[in-house]
Design a protein around this motif. Structure first.
Motif, PDB file in Angstrom:
ATOM      1  N   GLU A  39      28.376   5.171 -32.704  1.00  0.00           N
ATOM      2  CA  GLU A  39      27.618   6.066 -33.388  1.00  0.00           C
ATOM      3  C   GLU A  39      26.436   5.085 -34.060  1.00  0.00           C
ATOM      4  O   GLU A  39      26.999   4.172 -34.776  1.00  0.00           O
ATOM      5  N   PRO A  40      25.291   4.924 -33.503  1.00  0.00           N
ATOM      6  CA  PRO A  40      24.260   4.224 -34.319  1.00  0.00           C
ATOM      7  C   PRO A  40      24.077   4.928 -35.707  1.00  0.00           C
ATOM      8  O   PRO A  40      24.105   5.949 -36.032  1.00  0.00           O
ATOM      9  N   LEU A  41      24.060   3.899 -36.538  1.00  0.00           N
ATOM     10  CA  LEU A  41      23.538   4.268 -38.085  1.00  0.00           C
ATOM     11  C   LEU A  41      22.352   3.904 -38.468  1.00  0.00           C
ATOM     12  O   LEU A  41      21.973   2.924 -38.002  1.00  0.00           O
ATOM     13  N   HIS A  42      21.632   4.735 -39.459  1.00  0.00           N
ATOM     14  CA  HIS A  42      20.318   4.554 -39.837  1.00  0.00           C
ATOM     15  C   HIS A  42      20.288   3.007 -40.377  1.00  0.00           C
ATOM     16  O   HIS A  42      21.147   2.417 -40.672  1.00  0.00           O
ATOM     17  N   PRO A  43      19.230   2.465 -39.993  1.00  0.00           N
ATOM     18  CA  PRO A  43      18.802   0.988 -40.580  1.00  0.00           C
ATOM     19  C   PRO A  43      19.239   0.603 -41.784  1.00  0.00           C
ATOM     20  O   PRO A  43      19.566  -0.432 -41.994  1.00  0.00           O
ATOM     21  N   GLN A  68      34.817   6.386 -20.243  1.00  0.00           N
ATOM     22  CA  GLN A  68      35.349   5.013 -21.045  1.00  0.00           C
ATOM     23  C   GLN A  68      34.307   4.951 -22.376  1.00  0.00           C
ATOM     24  O   GLN A  68      35.011   4.786 -23.372  1.00  0.00           O
ATOM     25  N   VAL A  69      33.187   4.969 -22.215  1.00  0.00           N
ATOM     26  CA  VAL A  69      32.267   4.513 -23.492  1.00  0.00           C
ATOM     27  C   VAL A  69      31.201   5.555 -23.569  1.00  0.00           C
ATOM     28  O   VAL A  69      30.606   5.741 -22.391  1.00  0.00           O
ATOM     29  N   GLY A  70      30.656   6.137 -24.643  1.00  0.00           N
ATOM     30  CA  GLY A  70      29.454   7.125 -24.881  1.00  0.00           C
ATOM     31  C   GLY A  70      28.914   6.658 -26.076  1.00  0.00           C
ATOM     32  O   GLY A  70      29.251   5.781 -26.738  1.00  0.00           O
ATOM     33  N   VAL A  71      28.079   7.754 -26.481  1.00  0.00           N
ATOM     34  CA  VAL A  71      27.259   7.519 -27.641  1.00  0.00           C
ATOM     35  C   VAL A  71      27.405   8.817 -28.548  1.00  0.00           C
ATOM     36  O   VAL A  71      27.830   9.978 -27.750  1.00  0.00           O
ATOM     37  N   VAL A  72      27.368   8.745 -29.902  1.00  0.00           N
ATOM     38  CA  VAL A  72      27.637   9.937 -30.692  1.00  0.00           C
ATOM     39  C   VAL A  72      26.189  10.129 -31.205  1.00  0.00           C
ATOM     40  O   VAL A  72      25.665   9.117 -31.880  1.00  0.00           O
TER      41      VAL A  72
END
Length: 273
Positions: free
Chosen positions: A142-146, A172-176
């Motif tokens: 999960e990318p978080l705001h800068p 295996q791996v993904g994004v949220v």
């Protein structure tokens, strides 16, 4: 206008009612007829994994994800290994509670070397994959705001998350995709399309103006500026049809009666998501 998503997909991310225990949150979802819940690990720790599993099993709810794993960067090799061990426990908790998604909040740099910290994140994910795969659990970056780069995560754009995830298989791996963290990005729709087949979660809230607090600053859907339905349509076009988690971290909302929050949450979900 595109129609609202089915209520069958609605999930309470437990942080939205942070004052509630796991039992209270589960009971609230049952009363409100919300079929999914995303469980936070500090709530599991309060009662233990065995009791957490019983509470959820008895309720009939489905678990959309466990939050959180990650926090990979650390100053020493021994500390980094401790973080990996904690992630292994998180994977075991996810498997026990019946979800196949562990959300990764990847962690800040232990010093000023942000590039080095990002490499620690990549290395940590690679190290975890065999263990996660053996438990049937996918790792959701999960990318978080800068604005959180210094204290919560050095992974700050969906492009960065995609760069890491697409090296691996989708199981295996993904994004949220959390709207609060990505709505501002001029490349967000391009990156959502790029993530097709690798999207493991979709989180909704809103960006209110002014933001009342850097951490506890999210708003209820419809109270801010995010194009929620456009983003939902984009993740669905990229193949995601899973649960939609309402994840709101806001003291004013925490201070309201939980049942009132869930009622408003359902209403705004139908109206704006």
């Amino acid at each position: 206008m595109t129609q609202a998503p089915s209520l069958d997909r609605l999930s309470l991310n437990q942080i939205t009612t942070d004052r509630w225990s796991l039992q209270e949150a589960v009971d609230g979802c049952v009363r409100a007829e919300i079929p999914w819940i995303s469980v936070w690990r500090h709530k599991i720790a309060e009662v233990g994994l065995k009791e957490s599993k019983r509470i959820i099993a008895d309720s009939g709810l489905h678990v959309s994800s466990i939050c959180r794993g990650g926090m990979f960067p650390a100053a020493t090799a021994s500390e980094r290994e401790e973080r990996i061990d904690d992630n292994r426990r998180a994977i075991e908790e996810a498997a026990e509670l019946g979800t196949d998604v562990l959300v990764l909040v990847c962690g800040p740099a232990p010093d000023r070397d942000i590039a080095g910290a990002r490499q620690m994140v990549a290395d940590g994910i690679e190290q975890l994959i065999p263990f996660a795969e053996s438990h049937g659990v996918k790792l959701g970056i999960e990318p978080l705001h800068p604005m959180y780069a210094a204290d919560r995560s050095v992974i700050n754009t969906l492009q960065q998350a995609n760069d890491m995830a697409e090296v691996y298989e989708a199981h295996q791996v993904g994004v949220v995709v959390d709207v609060f963290h990505v709505w501002w990005d001029p490349y967000v729709y391009q990156e959502i399309q790029r993530a097709s087949g690798h999207i493991l979660g979709f989180h909704v809230s809103d960006w209110i103006v002014p933001v009342p607090d850097l951490f506890k600053g999210r708003g209820m859907m419809g109270d801010g500026v995010i194009e929620l339905r456009k983003l939902r349509n984009a993740v669905e076009a990229a193949g995601y049809q899973g649960p939609i988690e309402v994840e709101i971290i806001n003291q004013a909302i925490w201070d309201q009666p939980g049942d009132d929050v869930l009622a408003l949450m359902k209403e705004r979900y139908k109206e704006h998501v």
